[in-house]
Design a protein around this motif. Structure first.
Motif, short mmCIF file in Angstrom:
data_model
loop_
_atom_site.label_atom_id
_atom_site.label_comp_id
_atom_site.label_asym_id
_atom_site.label_seq_id
_atom_site.Cartn_x
_atom_site.Cartn_y
_atom_site.Cartn_z
N VAL A 25 16.86 -58.53 4.23
CA VAL A 25 17.95 -58.99 4.08
C VAL A 25 18.94 -58.34 2.89
O VAL A 25 20.35 -58.26 3.52
CB VAL A 25 17.82 -60.67 3.56
N LEU A 26 18.59 -58.14 1.66
CA LEU A 26 19.24 -57.31 0.74
C LEU A 26 19.72 -55.98 1.54
O LEU A 26 20.76 -55.26 1.23
CB LEU A 26 18.54 -57.31 -0.36
N LYS A 27 18.57 -55.15 2.11
CA LYS A 27 19.02 -54.11 2.92
C LYS A 27 20.04 -54.06 3.81
O LYS A 27 21.02 -53.27 3.76
CB LYS A 27 17.51 -53.65 3.19
N THR A 28 19.99 -55.16 4.57
CA THR A 28 21.32 -55.30 5.73
C THR A 28 22.42 -55.46 4.91
O THR A 28 23.60 -54.79 5.14
CB THR A 28 20.90 -56.29 6.56
N LEU A 29 22.41 -56.48 3.93
CA LEU A 29 23.82 -56.75 3.23
C LEU A 29 24.51 -55.37 2.41
O LEU A 29 25.44 -55.24 2.35
CB LEU A 29 23.54 -57.82 2.02
N ILE A 30 23.64 -54.82 1.74
CA ILE A 30 23.89 -53.43 1.11
C ILE A 30 24.49 -52.41 2.13
O ILE A 30 25.40 -51.99 1.84
CB ILE A 30 22.81 -52.75 0.41
N HIS A 31 23.86 -52.40 3.19
CA HIS A 31 24.41 -51.31 4.33
C HIS A 31 25.79 -52.06 4.91
O HIS A 31 26.62 -50.89 5.05
CB HIS A 31 23.42 -51.40 5.54
N LEU A 32 25.55 -53.12 5.15
CA LEU A 32 26.97 -53.82 5.33
C LEU A 32 28.18 -53.55 4.41
O LEU A 32 29.16 -53.16 4.70
CB LEU A 32 26.89 -55.23 5.71
N ILE A 33 28.18 -53.73 3.24
CA ILE A 33 29.10 -53.66 2.27
C ILE A 33 29.27 -52.03 2.20
O ILE A 33 30.55 -51.89 1.91
CB ILE A 33 28.32 -53.89 0.61
N ILE A 34 28.62 -51.11 2.09
CA ILE A 34 28.80 -49.75 1.92
C ILE A 34 29.50 -48.86 3.22
O ILE A 34 30.38 -48.43 3.11
CB ILE A 34 27.33 -48.93 1.55
N THR A 35 28.94 -49.53 4.38
CA THR A 35 29.36 -48.81 5.64
C THR A 35 30.48 -49.63 6.18
O THR A 35 30.96 -49.08 7.14
CB THR A 35 28.09 -48.34 6.52
N LYS A 36 30.53 -50.97 5.78
CA LYS A 36 31.45 -51.86 6.74
C LYS A 36 30.77 -52.30 8.08
O LYS A 36 31.83 -52.50 8.95
CB LYS A 36 32.82 -51.41 6.72
N GLN A 37 29.78 -51.72 8.43
CA GLN A 37 29.01 -52.32 9.75
C GLN A 37 28.02 -52.94 9.58
O GLN A 37 27.02 -52.56 8.69
CB GLN A 37 28.89 -50.90 10.17
N PHE A 38 27.81 -53.97 10.43
CA PHE A 38 26.37 -54.92 10.54
C PHE A 38 25.68 -54.41 11.71
O PHE A 38 25.87 -54.04 12.75
CB PHE A 38 26.81 -56.40 10.87
N MET A 40 21.94 -54.70 12.98
CA MET A 40 20.77 -55.64 13.04
C MET A 40 19.60 -55.13 12.71
O MET A 40 18.72 -55.40 12.37
CB MET A 40 20.81 -56.57 14.34
N GLU A 41 19.54 -53.72 13.34
CA GLU A 41 18.19 -52.82 13.13
C GLU A 41 17.82 -52.70 11.69
O GLU A 41 16.54 -52.58 11.22
CB GLU A 41 18.59 -51.43 13.75
N ARG A 42 18.86 -52.80 10.67
CA ARG A 42 18.45 -52.85 9.29
C ARG A 42 17.64 -54.03 8.81
O ARG A 42 16.78 -53.89 7.82
CB ARG A 42 19.90 -52.88 8.54
#
Length: 151
Positions: A25-38, A40-42
Motif C-alpha cells: 500500500v505504501l509503495k502504491t501511494l509513494i508511486h502515486l505521489i511521485i508520478t501522479k499516476q495510480f 494498480m500493478e504497484r
C-alpha cells in the motif's frame, strides 16, 4: 475450518502478511505521489519503496524472535531466510531490472528503425530494490511485528 481459524489467530503469520500488505500500500501511494499516476500493478508488483519482500521476511523473523527467542532454531531459520531474500532483492533482482531497462531501450531503437515489436514484449523494470528500499522495508517489517506481537 479449524485450520483457517488457527491461521487467522497466528500472530507470526499475521505479522508477515501485514508486513507485505502495508509495504504494498505504501509503495502504491509513494508511486502515486511521485508520478501522479495510480497503477494498480504497484499493489502486487515487485520493486519500489519500501521493499515488501524485506517487510515480509523481517516481520516474520522479528515475530519469531519475539515468540521463541533469539537463540531458537526457528529464529535462526527465519533470520537466514530474511538475509537471503534481502540480499537477493538488492543483487540479482536489481540487476534483472537494470537489464530489463536496457533491453527495453534497445527494443525502442529497433521499433524506431521499423521493426515490428509488440508492446507486450516489454520487460518489467521494477523487480529489484536499492539498499535504501530494502532498509525501509526491513524497518517497516520490524515495527509491524513488534506491534502485532504486543497486541
Amino acid at each position: 475450518m479449524d485450520f483457517i481459524t488457527e491461521l487467522l489467530q497466528n500472530q507470526i503469520f499475521i505479522s508477515a502478511v501485514l508486513g507485505w500488505l502495508v509495504a504494498q500500500v505504501l509503495k502504491t501511494l509513494i508511486h502515486l505521489i511521485i508520478t501522479k499516476q495510480f497503477l494498480m500493478e504497484r499493489m502486487v508488483g515487485g520493486g519500489g519503496m519500501p521493499s515488501s519482500h524485506s517487510a515480509t521476511v523481517c516481520a516474520l523473523a522479528t515475530s519469531v524472535g519475539i515468540k521463541y527467542g533469539g537463540g531458537s532454531f526457528e529464529f535462526a531459520v527465519t533470520a537466514m531466510v530474511a538475509i537471503i531474500v534481502m540480499y537477493d532483492a538488492m543483487g540479482v533482482r536489481r540487476e534483472t531490472g537494470k537489464q530489463g531497462r536496457v533491453l527495453n531501450e534497445m527494443m525502442e531503437v529497433l521499433m524506431n528503425m521499423g521493426k515490428q515489436i509488440s508492446v507486450e514484449e516489454r520487460l518489467k523494470e521494477f523487480v529489484g530494490h536499492t539498499p535504501l528500499q530494502v532498509l525501509m522495508g526491513a524497518i517497516l517489517g520490524i515495527i509491524i511485528a513488534a506491534i502485532v506481537m504486543n497486541i
